[in-house]
Design a protein around this motif. Structure first.
Motif, PDB file in Angstrom:
ATOM      1  N   ASP A 123       0.757  -1.142   0.024  1.00 16.79           N
ATOM      2  CA  ASP A 123       0.226  -0.064   0.090  1.00 16.79           C
ATOM      3  C   ASP A 123       0.867   1.242   0.021  1.00 16.79           C
ATOM      4  O   ASP A 123       0.229   2.433   0.368  1.00 16.79           O
ATOM      5  CB  ASP A 123      -0.939   0.163   1.201  1.00 16.79           C
ATOM      6  N   GLY A 124       2.106   1.155  -0.176  1.00 18.88           N
ATOM      7  CA  GLY A 124       2.991   2.216  -0.186  1.00 18.88           C
ATOM      8  C   GLY A 124       3.813   2.456   1.040  1.00 18.88           C
ATOM      9  O   GLY A 124       4.934   3.034   0.874  1.00 18.88           O
ATOM     10  N   THR A 125       3.561   1.581   2.046  1.00 23.06           N
ATOM     11  CA  THR A 125       4.363   1.727   3.292  1.00 23.06           C
ATOM     12  C   THR A 125       4.513   0.216   3.793  1.00 23.06           C
ATOM     13  O   THR A 125       5.960  -0.010   4.426  1.00 23.06           O
ATOM     14  CB  THR A 125       3.678   2.512   4.447  1.00 23.06           C
ATOM     15  N   GLU A 126       3.877  -0.715   3.508  1.00 18.60           N
ATOM     16  CA  GLU A 126       4.109  -1.913   4.128  1.00 18.60           C
ATOM     17  C   GLU A 126       3.152  -2.962   3.177  1.00 18.60           C
ATOM     18  O   GLU A 126       2.339  -2.440   2.459  1.00 18.60           O
ATOM     19  CB  GLU A 126       3.643  -2.124   5.465  1.00 18.60           C
ATOM     20  N   TRP A 127       3.570  -4.250   3.392  1.00 19.92           N
ATOM     21  CA  TRP A 127       3.003  -5.252   2.631  1.00 19.92           C
ATOM     22  C   TRP A 127       1.684  -5.827   3.623  1.00 19.92           C
ATOM     23  O   TRP A 127       1.966  -5.921   4.755  1.00 19.92           O
ATOM     24  CB  TRP A 127       3.784  -6.480   2.407  1.00 19.92           C
ATOM     25  N   LYS A 128       0.419  -6.170   2.961  1.00 22.71           N
ATOM     26  CA  LYS A 128      -0.679  -6.396   3.826  1.00 22.71           C
ATOM     27  C   LYS A 128      -1.180  -7.701   3.184  1.00 22.71           C
ATOM     28  O   LYS A 128      -1.287  -7.747   2.064  1.00 22.71           O
ATOM     29  CB  LYS A 128      -1.487  -5.420   3.897  1.00 22.71           C
ATOM     30  N   ALA A 129      -1.370  -8.543   3.874  1.00 21.16           N
ATOM     31  CA  ALA A 129      -1.912  -9.693   3.265  1.00 21.16           C
ATOM     32  C   ALA A 129      -3.447  -9.889   3.240  1.00 21.16           C
ATOM     33  O   ALA A 129      -4.236  -9.173   3.727  1.00 21.16           O
ATOM     34  CB  ALA A 129      -1.780 -11.068   4.598  1.00 21.16           C
ATOM     35  N   LEU A 130      -3.852 -10.144   1.795  1.00 22.72           N
ATOM     36  CA  LEU A 130      -5.249 -10.345   1.359  1.00 22.72           C
ATOM     37  C   LEU A 130      -5.848 -11.512   1.448  1.00 22.72           C
ATOM     38  O   LEU A 130      -7.069 -11.763   1.870  1.00 22.72           O
ATOM     39  CB  LEU A 130      -5.345 -10.010  -0.127  1.00 22.72           C
ATOM     40  N   SER A 131      -5.020 -12.832   1.142  1.00 19.96           N
ATOM     41  CA  SER A 131      -5.840 -14.028   1.202  1.00 19.96           C
ATOM     42  C   SER A 131      -4.879 -15.053   1.187  1.00 19.96           C
ATOM     43  O   SER A 131      -3.677 -15.096   0.754  1.00 19.96           O
ATOM     44  CB  SER A 131      -6.585 -14.148   0.120  1.00 19.96           C
ATOM     45  N   THR A 137      -7.488 -16.358  -4.278  1.00 20.85           N
ATOM     46  CA  THR A 137      -6.411 -15.663  -4.922  1.00 20.85           C
ATOM     47  C   THR A 137      -6.429 -15.985  -6.512  1.00 20.85           C
ATOM     48  O   THR A 137      -6.073 -14.857  -7.156  1.00 20.85           O
ATOM     49  CB  THR A 137      -4.957 -16.452  -4.573  1.00 20.85           C
ATOM     50  N   GLY A 138      -7.050 -17.167  -7.008  1.00 20.97           N
ATOM     51  CA  GLY A 138      -7.099 -17.090  -8.372  1.00 20.97           C
ATOM     52  C   GLY A 138      -8.127 -16.147  -8.974  1.00 20.97           C
ATOM     53  O   GLY A 138      -8.113 -15.516 -10.057  1.00 20.97           O
TER      54      GLY A 138
END
Length: 997
Positions: A123-131, A137-138
């Motif tokens: 998001d511009g500052t850190e990685w965030k888990a989505l799934s 994911t597919g």
């Protein structure tokens, strides 16, 4: 979409972790991915596709996740692919791990770990888990890219071989590829749906016509002789059938009504004749009945006169019975009283016979007094009887205590023996459970070793088969090479001989006065002649064709041998070089050990249950021993109480008991009391019935005298029972009725006149009436049949008309659907080019692809070639997916299959790039910032290669990067940013090289 970074671990040929920085590669806009054959260039592209879609490109996938793992990887490393990319303004990182067969953390053997997937976003500052879900994911990546895996492999990985085949393919093959890329299956579904609707509508029309014809046949059967014209000769589905059937039905109805009018006229005439004959027959029958009644009455009068004496006797018998009816109630009373007296006397005799001799002559009052005395004595003995019964119960209770004591003693002995053996039994059961548990662990370990052993054994068997096949293929290749060499030499020999005598072949085409094709002279003074051994063009072409076929056989043999050698090498590596017999013995031994361990492990559950049952039995026996001790203490106190009670009862019984038991004395007194009571009652009843019998005899004598009988016996004989009285009364009534009827008939003047006339001619009049009725029945039947025929024809005609009205919309719908279906299927005359609906849609897509490809092809070919779409029909086939190349040098369009190897490459490259542009627009305008072009550059000359590189350079505009996958050496000098794949014994690796331009 732009790729940023790709990280691989234990994937394909890469044993160690690899990190590919696409940012550095894309900085130059154009980079080269090269390396020796088999190093793993294509595996890099496979990793990109696997990261995005969870599967490698279609030609290389086999559906087994475990096959993606590198054979060079360390046993503790898991196969992992991690791709960082930007799409639709979002920077994402997807990580995929296929199923992994890893060593167990405890014990020996391996276990398979499930596949894992992870998706993150920056998001511009850190990685965030989505799934962490495969499906989510597919779906997320598929929605962002807007392309399926097949489309991605066509527009991003650009396999030139597929498009070269696309250029040479027929319309059907092109349609299959374009249909997968542009998802035109819905249009094919529309074609199929229309065809299905057409079949349904046609079936409905035919079904309606078949029902109409069935109605017509029913009308023909109903019309019978009235159907003077045959049914229309039309089949279901043919036009005009409905009108023809309705017309025929109208004609049949008219003919039937004419026949009905004739039948009704004939029936009126027959009805008149039938009425006249019936009226005459009725008069004759009335006269015959009157004559018969008169004769019957005279005969009945004669019979009554003969039976007059019997009638008087019956009347006298009835009068005596009526007088005796006054005596009947008294007579019945006397008989019932006599029966009661006999019964009472017999009962008194039986009762006195059961009494002791001293009571034989006693009267009823004396017997009653004796019964009362016995009852008093019996009451005095009741208390002693209860004491005697209680003493007997005490004996039974002591017996029960003895039995319980013996049972508890036996139970204590058995429990003592069982508990003495308990420690040894418990240790044996526990040892059995531990043995089965160890066998279960051993069976799991051996099961994990079975699959690799089986794989090595199968590989060794394949190695043996492939060794034989390789030897056979080598022999076949040697023969093919020899045959190809012989055919080549034969063709060159014939070609050389033809060239030596080519002058004679040219001379054969000379004509007088026509110029020579060589010197131009119209005079031919000495043309060359064909000599012996001359070879013509057909012989040379036949030899060349044999040479070409031999070369093809040699090439196929070489390819087959190469494939067999690769398979043999793979099988040898998988079998680890061990002999087949040794591997077979090892696998069989493992199988036997696993079977023994599995059989022993299967006893684990029963062993555990046996141990549990034994422990429960131990607790149960301890409890039973404790309960037996408690019952023994209770029995001792109970014995003392019973002994004291028995002593008290003995003292009580000694005071009242004489000889024998108290109970026997009480039973004897009770029996005597009952006999005395019965005898007293029987004596009283006998005396009473004797008094009533004497009174009944006196009353019967008095009533008999008053009724006029001398004795009661005479009155009893004069009585009649109900059945005899009714019978006699019926006889008297019947005589009176018969006599009255005879007098009435003989007094009738009509019967007197009838008897005076001659006998009535009934038979003749009946015959005439039957003849008239038969004639009426015949004409009535004919009329009824005609009326029924008209009604049935009217009913069937209405049904046929209703069927025609129902079928009208169905036929209109069928005509409309059939026109649309044939138009969409390309079989309609209105579809001049015989183009299917799906082909029409694909033709539009192909036209867009050809236009996009021509922009690059024109530049690659220096303005010479242009790709154009053609919807012309080829032969008798359908049109829509034709593809031609227009040569600007000749101004003619020719088939793409006539392009040379280099021309085919840059034409297919242009087609691939054009298709990528069109599919990108179809996917919603997703920008493709990273493209890969796979092989094919070796077929280009230097000038063409420059043109192609210029086109590829143009793709770098607006920050787009292009990766070329090739091992052509000249490209290494032209492309300075390179990703080199190096292979070695421990697996392949990648390295980035950037040379100054």
């Amino acid at each position: 979409m732009r790729l940023h970074r790709l990280r691989l671990t234990a994937f394909g040929p890469f044993g160690a972790a690899q990190d590919i920085d696409f940012e550095n590669l894309s900085a130059a806009g154009l980079f080269l991915l090269h390396g020796p054959t088999g190093a793993g260039k294509t595996s890099v592209l496979d990793a990109v596709c696997y990261a995005l879609y969870g599967a490698v490109p279609g030609a290389r996938q086999n559906g087994q996740g475990l096959s993606l793992r590198s054979d060079h990887a360390d046993g503790g490393q898991r196969t992992t692919v991690c791709l960082e990319f930007t799409v639709a303004g979002r920077r994402l990182e997807v990580t995929r791990q296929p199923p992994w067969e890893r060593p167990k953390k405890k014990g020996s053997g391996t276990t398979v770990e499930k596949a894992a997937t992870g998706l993150r976003e920056f998001d511009g500052t850190e990685w965030k888990a989505l799934s962490r879900s495969h499906q989510e994911t597919g779906e997320e990546i598929g929605q962002l890219l807007g392309m399926s895996r097949e489309q991605f492999c066509q527009v991003v990985l650009l396999p030139q071989g597929d498009f070269a085949r696309f250029l040479r393919a027929d319309a059907e093959a092109r349609g299959r590829l374009l249909g997968r890329l542009f998802d035109t299956g819905r249009f094919a579904a529309v074609e199929q749906w229309l065809a299905e609707r057409r079949r349904e509508a046609e079936a409905a029309v035919r079904e309606g016509d078949a029902e109409l014809l069935a109605e017509a046949h029913r009308m023909q059967q109903a019309a019978g002789p009235a159907a003077e014209t045959p049914l229309p000769d039309l089949a279901p589905g043919e036009p005009g059938l409905a009108a023809a059937v309705l017309t025929w039905a109208a004609l049949a109805r008219c003919a039937a009504r004419e026949r009905l009018t004739v039948a009704r006229t004939a029936r009126g005439t027959a009805e008149t004749a039938r009425a006249e004959t019936q009226e005459r027959l009725d008069r004759t029958r009335e006269l015959a009945r009157a004559q018969e009644r008169a004769a019957t009455a005279r005969a009945a009068a004669e019979r009554l006169a003969e039976r007059a004496g019997e009638h008087r006797v019956a009347e006298e018998r009835m009068a005596r019975a009526r007088k005796a009816e006054r005596v009947a109630p008294v007579l019945a009373l006397r008989e019932s009283t006599e029966a009661e007296h006999r019964g009472a006397t017999e009962a008194e005799r039986r009762a006195r016979a059961a009494l002791p001799a001293r009571y034989a002559e006693a009267g009823a009052s004396a017997l009653g007094a004796a019964a009362r005395t016995a009852a008093g004595e019996l009451g005095a003995l009741e208390s002693a009887r209860r004491a005697e019964h209680r003493k007997a119960e005490l004996g039974r209770e002591r017996g029960e205590l003895d039995q319980q004591e013996q049972a508890d003693a036996d139970s204590l002995d058995e429990a003592g023996e069982w508990l003495a053996d308990w420690p040894e039994r418990r240790e044996a059961l526990r040892a059995r459970v531990e043995e089965c548990q160890e066998a279960l662990t051993r069976a799991e370990h051996l099961a994990a070793r079975l699959a690799p052993a089986r794989a090595r054994l199968d590989a060794a068997r394949r190695r043996a088969d492939l060794t034989e096949q390789t030897a056979t293929a080598e022999t076949a290749l040697t023969g093919a090479r020899e045959s190809a060499a012989e055919a080549h030499e034969r063709w060159l020999s014939l070609k050389e001989r033809r060239l030596q005598h080519f002058a004679a072949e040219l001379a054969a085409a000379l004509r007088p006065g026509e110029p020579c094709a060589v010197c131009g002279s119209p005079d031919h003074p000495a043309p060359a002649r064909k000599s012996e051994g001359h070879v013509d063009r057909q012989a040379e072409e036949a030899a060349f064709e044999r040479h070409r076929r031999a070369e093809e056989r040699r090439a196929r043999a070489e390819a087959s041998l190469s494939a067999l050698r690769e398979s043999l090498a793979a099988a040898t590596a998988e079998a680890t070089g061990a002999p087949l017999g040794l591997l077979d013995e090892e696998y069989e031994e493992l199988l036997r050990e696993h079977g023994r361990a599995r059989d022993l492990a299967s006893e684990l559950h029963p062993a555990r249950e046996a141990l549990g049952h034994a422990e429960a039995e131990h607790e149960r026996r301890l409890g039973r021993r404790q309960q037996a001790a408690e019952r023994a203490a209770s029995r001792a106190s109970l014995r003392d109480a019973l002994a004291r009670e028995e002593t008290a009862l003995d003292r009580e019984l000694a005071q009242v008991r004489g000889e024998g038991s108290v109970d026997a004395r009480a039973r004897e007194l009770d029996r005597l009391r009952e006999q005395l009571e019965q005898a007293a009652e029987a004596a009283r009843l006998a005396a009473d019935t004797a008094v009533r019998l004497k009174s009944a005899d006196a009353r019967l004598a008095d009533e008999s005298f008053r009724a006029g009988f001398d004795t009661p016996r005479a009155a009893a004989e004069a009585l009649l029972d109900d059945q005899a009285h009714r019978t006699l009364q019926h006889r008297l009534d019947a005589w009176q009725r018969e006599e009255a009827e005879v007098r009435s008939v003989l007094a009738d003047p009509v019967l007197e006149r009838a008897a005076a006339q001659p006998p009535a001619p009934v038979a003749a009049d009946e015959e005439a009436a039957r003849a008239a009725a038969g004639a009426l029945q015949r004409v009535s039947s004919a009329t009824d049949a005609a009326e029924a025929r008209c009604r049935e024809l009217d009913r069937l005609s209405r049904r046929a008309a209703a069927g025609v009205r129902r079928g009208g919309p169905l036929r209109e719908e069928y005509d409309r659907v059939a026109r649309l279906a044939t138009l969409a299927a390309g079989t309609s005359a209105e579809n001049e080019r015989r183009m299917r609906l799906e082909s029409y849609v694909l033709a539009g897509r192909l036209e867009q692809v050809a236009a996009a490809a021509s922009r690059r092809l024109t530049r690659m070919s220096s303005g010479r070639y242009t790709l154009v779409h053609s919807d012309d029909r080829s032969g008798r086939g359908r049109s829509g997916l034709g593809l031609h190349v227009v040569d600007a040098w000749t101004g003619r369009a020719r088939d793409t299959a006539t392009l040379s190897g280099g021309e085919t490459f840059f034409a297919s490259l242009a087609l691939a790039l054009g298709l990528a542009d069109v599919v990108t627009e179809e996917a919603g305008g997703v920008r493709l910032d990273t493209l890969f072009i796979d092989e094919g550059f070796g077929s280009l000359d230097e000038g063409t290669l420059d043109e192609v590189m210029d086109v590829l350079d143009s793709l770098r505009e607006r920050d787009r990067s292009v990766g070329i996958v090739s091992h052509v050496a000249d490209l290494r000098r032209r492309v300075h940013t390179q990703l080199e794949v190096v292979k070695g014994r421990t697996g392949s690796s990648v390295r980035l090289r950037s040379e100054p331009g």
